[in-house]
Structures are given as structure tokens and as C-alpha cells.
Motif scaffolding. Structure first.
Motif, PDB file in Angstrom:
ATOM      1  N   ASN A  60      40.772  29.061  63.202  1.00 12.21           N
ATOM      2  CA  ASN A  60      41.311  29.556  63.288  1.00 12.21           C
ATOM      3  C   ASN A  60      42.168  29.909  61.852  1.00 12.21           C
ATOM      4  OD1 ASN A  60      41.895  31.107  66.191  1.00 12.21           O
ATOM      5  ND2 ASN A  60      43.713  29.109  66.091  1.00 12.21           N
ATOM      6  N   GLY A  61      42.067  28.697  61.047  1.00 14.25           N
ATOM      7  CA  GLY A  61      42.666  28.695  60.019  1.00 14.25           C
ATOM      8  C   GLY A  61      41.634  29.580  58.744  1.00 14.25           C
ATOM      9  N   TYR A  62      40.103  29.126  58.982  1.00 13.19           N
ATOM     10  CA  TYR A  62      39.290  29.935  58.518  1.00 13.19           C
ATOM     11  C   TYR A  62      39.310  31.643  58.603  1.00 13.19           C
ATOM     12  CZ  TYR A  62      35.513  26.304  57.036  1.00 13.19           C
ATOM     13  OH  TYR A  62      35.435  25.314  56.532  1.00 13.19           O
ATOM     14  N   ILE A  63      39.896  32.310  59.419  1.00  7.98           N
ATOM     15  CA  ILE A  63      39.998  33.397  59.502  1.00  7.98           C
ATOM     16  C   ILE A  63      41.254  33.519  59.446  1.00  7.98           C
ATOM     17  CG2 ILE A  63      41.021  35.438  61.702  1.00  7.98           C
ATOM     18  CD1 ILE A  63      39.079  33.534  63.752  1.00  7.98           C
ATOM     19  N   GLU A  64      42.463  32.897  58.918  1.00  8.84           N
ATOM     20  CA  GLU A  64      43.530  33.363  58.305  1.00  8.84           C
ATOM     21  C   GLU A  64      43.715  33.627  56.554  1.00  8.84           C
ATOM     22  OE1 GLU A  64      46.934  33.964  59.329  1.00  8.84           O
ATOM     23  OE2 GLU A  64      45.883  34.118  61.439  1.00  8.84           O
ATOM     24  N   TYR A  98      40.146  22.655  57.849  1.00 12.91           N
ATOM     25  CA  TYR A  98      39.870  21.319  58.577  1.00 12.91           C
ATOM     26  C   TYR A  98      41.154  20.793  58.572  1.00 12.91           C
ATOM     27  CZ  TYR A  98      35.141  22.129  60.432  1.00 12.91           C
ATOM     28  OH  TYR A  98      34.430  22.153  60.473  1.00 12.91           O
ATOM     29  N   GLN A  99      41.522  20.404  57.287  1.00 21.52           N
ATOM     30  CA  GLN A  99      43.002  19.285  56.807  1.00 21.52           C
ATOM     31  C   GLN A  99      44.447  20.165  57.110  1.00 21.52           C
ATOM     32  OE1 GLN A  99      40.213  18.870  53.899  1.00 21.52           O
ATOM     33  NE2 GLN A  99      39.513  17.587  55.948  1.00 21.52           N
ATOM     34  N   GLY A 100      44.287  21.847  57.043  1.00 19.78           N
ATOM     35  CA  GLY A 100      45.682  22.571  57.065  1.00 19.78           C
ATOM     36  C   GLY A 100      45.183  22.632  58.425  1.00 19.78           C
ATOM     37  N   GLY A 101      44.684  23.036  58.955  1.00 15.67           N
ATOM     38  CA  GLY A 101      44.925  23.576  60.776  1.00 15.67           C
ATOM     39  C   GLY A 101      44.083  22.425  61.664  1.00 15.67           C
ATOM     40  N   PHE A 127      38.942  21.823  66.786  1.00 18.90           N
ATOM     41  CA  PHE A 127      38.100  22.936  65.739  1.00 18.90           C
ATOM     42  C   PHE A 127      38.190  24.278  66.443  1.00 18.90           C
ATOM     43  CE2 PHE A 127      35.132  19.296  66.240  1.00 18.90           C
ATOM     44  CZ  PHE A 127      34.736  19.068  65.057  1.00 18.90           C
ATOM     45  N   ASN A 128      38.827  24.663  66.887  1.00 16.95           N
ATOM     46  CA  ASN A 128      40.022  26.028  67.821  1.00 16.95           C
ATOM     47  C   ASN A 128      41.038  26.293  66.752  1.00 16.95           C
ATOM     48  OD1 ASN A 128      38.661  27.997  69.576  1.00 16.95           O
ATOM     49  ND2 ASN A 128      40.153  25.527  70.828  1.00 16.95           N
ATOM     50  N   ARG A 129      41.224  25.176  66.262  1.00 19.98           N
ATOM     51  CA  ARG A 129      42.767  25.819  65.141  1.00 19.98           C
ATOM     52  C   ARG A 129      41.778  25.381  63.924  1.00 19.98           C
ATOM     53  NH1 ARG A 129      45.421  20.685  68.219  1.00 19.98           N
ATOM     54  NH2 ARG A 129      44.000  19.235  66.346  1.00 19.98           N
TER      55      ARG A 129
END
Length: 205
Positions: free
Chosen positions: A169-173, A105-108, A164-166
Motif C-alpha cells: 500500500n505504501g508503494y501504491i501511494e 518498508y519503514q513508512g508503510g 507486506f500488505n502495508r
């Protein structure tokens, strides 16, 4: 006394965490495992007050750095006064969100640097980490359609689909970076299929 297990469950808004949390608590109870259910931000008296600041729509604006620092302030209190004492007693702890959410959330989502988040993580967590993280993954459109059915959105849920797409993607990374700990679960499947994926993982703990 054997130390308890620390399980976290995470994912974009609308991924279905609440339903699966109910299943996990019931599953562990049937195994005669005492589980403490908690959440982030929150989990403690101080943490819940910080949570209100973070998600209330009355909070009109907040700098991304402030949001991140408040998240880790609540997390520090959470770990030291609730999670660690419970684990040392032999209880299992299930947390609705944990540090991976800050990277997502804060990163992606907010675009803050991973290095900055890692610095705070090392300060607050040191070498503390979940035994397993259940990452419920759904396409953003599906997750948002579920959120839309709720009576009222919080400050974070009011963000755009691009945000939310970002986050997703952050979670997947994160799951690619820590595949042994973070178990990516396809939560776009039926409720029963999603639950079965989680059950299979719990059986390995």
C-alpha cells in the motif's frame, strides 16, 4: 558529456525484480548503453556491511528508527561515491531499490512517519531523484509464494503478510503521488507481459 540516466526498480518481495533486472541490463547493452547495476541497501563496501546488519537473521532485534537511519546512511554513501560519479561519466545506473523502499518498508511496513522519512530524504538526496522508477506490483500472497520457494529468508522476508500488505500500500501511494516518475507495472501477469510493460517505458527514455 551527456549525463547518464538513473533508473530504479522496486516492489514488494517476490515481485520478480531480479528477472526484470537481467532483461533491462541486456536491453540497454544492445543499445550500446553502459549500465552500472547496483542495489540498496548496499552498492558500496560500506553499504554492503550495513546491508548485512539490516537483513541478517543474526540481527535479532532492531528499533524501526535505527533501521531507517541505517538505510539512509548506506544510501548517502551510495549516492555520493557510486551513483553520482557514474552518472557524471555518462553511464546509466540501475538500482535494485532506492528511496521509495524506505517510504514503503519503514513508512508503510514499520509505521514510521512520512514526515520523518521526508526529512532524511531532503538531507541526503537534496534535489536528486531517479529519472524513472519501475514499480513491480503483485498481490502479497503471490509475492510470498515466490519467496517461499527460496532456500532461506532474510530478516525482512520473515515479516508477516500484514506487514507486506502495508508495504504494498505504501508503494501504491507513492505511485499516486509521483505518477510521472513512478511507473506502476502489473507484475502478476506472465513474464513476457511484464517485460513488455518495462520495454515500453524504457523506449521513452
Amino acid at each position: 558529456m551527456q549525463r547518464g540516466k538513473f533508473i530504479t526498480i522496486d516492489g514488494v518481495d517476490g515481485a520478480g525484480k531480479s528477472t526484470q533486472i537481467d532483461f533491462i541490463c541486456d536491453y540497454l547493452a544492445k543499445k550500446n548503453i553502459n549500465v552500472i547495476l547496483t542495489r540498496e541497501p548496499g552498492g558500496t563496501e560500506l553499504g554492503e556491511k550495513i546491508r548485512t546488519l539490516l537483513i541478517s537473521t543474526d540481527t535479532q532485534s532492531m528499533h524501526a528508527d535505527t533501521e531507517l537511519l541505517l538505510m539512509f546512511a548506506a544510501r548517502n554513501e551510495h549516492i555520493k561515491t557510486k551513483i553520482t560519479p557514474a552518472l557524471e561519466k555518462g553511464d546509466w545506473v540501475l538500482s535494485d531499490r532506492f528511496t521509495d523502499a524506505s517510504y514503503a518498508y519503514q513508512g508503510g511496513g514499520r509505521g514510521l512517519s512520512v514526515e520523518l522519512i521526508t526529512l532524511l530524504e531532503k538531507w541526503v538526496l537534496q534535489d536528486f531523484t531517479p529519472d524513472v522508477t519501475l514499480l513491480l506490483d503483485v498481490p502479497v500472497a503471490l509475492g510470498m509464494s515466490r519467496v517461499e520457494s527460496r532456500s532461506r529468508k532474510d530478516r525482512i522476508e520473515l515479516e508477516t503478510h500484514d506487514f507486506f500488505n502495508r508495504v504494498r500500500n505504501g508503494y501504491i501511494e507513492r505511485s499516486k503521488q509521483f505518477p510521472k516518475r513512478i511507473k506502476l507495472i502489473d507484475a502478476s501477469k506472465t513474464l513476457e507481459q511484464t517485460t513488455q510493460q518495462i520495454k515500453t517505458i524504457l523506449q521513452t527514455l
